[in-house]
Design an enzyme around this catalytic site. Sequence first.
Site, PDB file in Angstrom:
ATOM      1  N   ARG A  59       0.878  -1.181   0.000  1.00 22.27           N
ATOM      2  CA  ARG A  59       0.000   0.000   0.000  1.00 22.27           C
ATOM      3  C   ARG A  59       0.909   1.224   0.000  1.00 22.27           C
ATOM      4  O   ARG A  59       1.713   1.409   0.909  1.00 22.27           O
ATOM      5  CB  ARG A  59      -0.899  -0.012   1.233  1.00 22.27           C
ATOM      6  CG  ARG A  59      -1.730   1.263   1.454  1.00 22.27           C
ATOM      7  CD  ARG A  59      -2.715   1.499   0.321  1.00 22.27           C
ATOM      8  NE  ARG A  59      -3.728   2.475   0.689  1.00 22.27           N
ATOM      9  CZ  ARG A  59      -3.567   3.797   0.657  1.00 22.27           C
ATOM     10  NH1 ARG A  59      -2.400   4.308   0.287  1.00 22.27           N
ATOM     11  NH2 ARG A  59      -4.563   4.597   0.993  1.00 22.27           N
ATOM     12  N   GLU A  67     -11.077   5.720  -4.611  1.00 25.97           N
ATOM     13  CA  GLU A  67     -11.599   4.413  -4.201  1.00 25.97           C
ATOM     14  C   GLU A  67     -12.064   3.638  -5.436  1.00 25.97           C
ATOM     15  O   GLU A  67     -12.902   4.107  -6.191  1.00 25.97           O
ATOM     16  CB  GLU A  67     -12.766   4.602  -3.230  1.00 25.97           C
ATOM     17  CG  GLU A  67     -13.255   3.327  -2.591  1.00 25.97           C
ATOM     18  CD  GLU A  67     -12.288   2.759  -1.572  1.00 25.97           C
ATOM     19  OE1 GLU A  67     -12.416   1.558  -1.258  1.00 25.97           O
ATOM     20  OE2 GLU A  67     -11.412   3.504  -1.088  1.00 25.97           O
ATOM     21  N   ARG A 102      -1.315  -4.893   5.121  1.00 22.95           N
ATOM     22  CA  ARG A 102      -0.564  -4.490   3.932  1.00 22.95           C
ATOM     23  C   ARG A 102       0.697  -3.738   4.335  1.00 22.95           C
ATOM     24  O   ARG A 102       0.704  -3.007   5.330  1.00 22.95           O
ATOM     25  CB  ARG A 102      -1.430  -3.603   3.031  1.00 22.95           C
ATOM     26  CG  ARG A 102      -2.702  -4.268   2.554  1.00 22.95           C
ATOM     27  CD  ARG A 102      -3.586  -3.313   1.768  1.00 22.95           C
ATOM     28  NE  ARG A 102      -4.019  -2.175   2.566  1.00 22.95           N
ATOM     29  CZ  ARG A 102      -4.901  -1.262   2.161  1.00 22.95           C
ATOM     30  NH1 ARG A 102      -5.421  -1.354   0.941  1.00 22.95           N
ATOM     31  NH2 ARG A 102      -5.252  -0.263   2.942  1.00 22.95           N
TER      32      ARG A 102
END
Length: 224
Positions: A59, A67, A102
């Site tokens: 990430r 999004e 992540r």
Amino acid sequence: MKMHWGRVAVGIGLTAGLVGGYKYINQKNISKVETPRRDVSTRVIDGDTFDMSDGTRIRLWGIDAPEYPEGCLSELAKKRLEELVLNKNITIVNKGMDNFGRTLALVYDGKLSINQSLVTEGMAVFDEKINAEDVDLQTMEKAAKEAEMAKRGVWSSKCSQPNPKCVIKGNYRQAGGTRVYSLPDCFNYDRIVVNPVGGDKWFCSEMEAGKAGFKKSLDCPGMK
């Protein structure tokens, strides 16, 4: 969409150059904190997340892309990240982990900062929830302000209210994946912020909102 930016710290010597429209962060600064590693990216999930060949999910640290697939320009942001990292041997600088397991990271293709590039192009915004004390974050925050002023990507008219007469607010609630629209006479209408990057939308009619999968808010007159 309006972002409120924190104050950029001054008086700190940033070692960054402008080459071909992109700013490059001095990797010597970050290598003192984290030891970079190299690997090949194999799959892009959205505009700020991708997988490595060893299964690690990355990430991008310090930024937020639209999004996917709800957000304004989210498909374009994902495509741009694919162009920058997919099937490339890139450098990962680990900055920790998020709540989803992540790896948060600064990512480089040679000297090119992937995080910085996406912000510069308006394909992502600076994550203002992070305290910008890190030299790299300060550089990205400055780039975000410049992208906003230049109205690039998510700052462009494509992601703003398309028509002043289209006043119905469509709110995409990421936590539950629900889509709700509100009219001006709904109780919480004035409190709702339409964030196209996060998947919110403006609508001109209730029919249009319904076709897009949004349901009328329960706090509107006649809904209780």
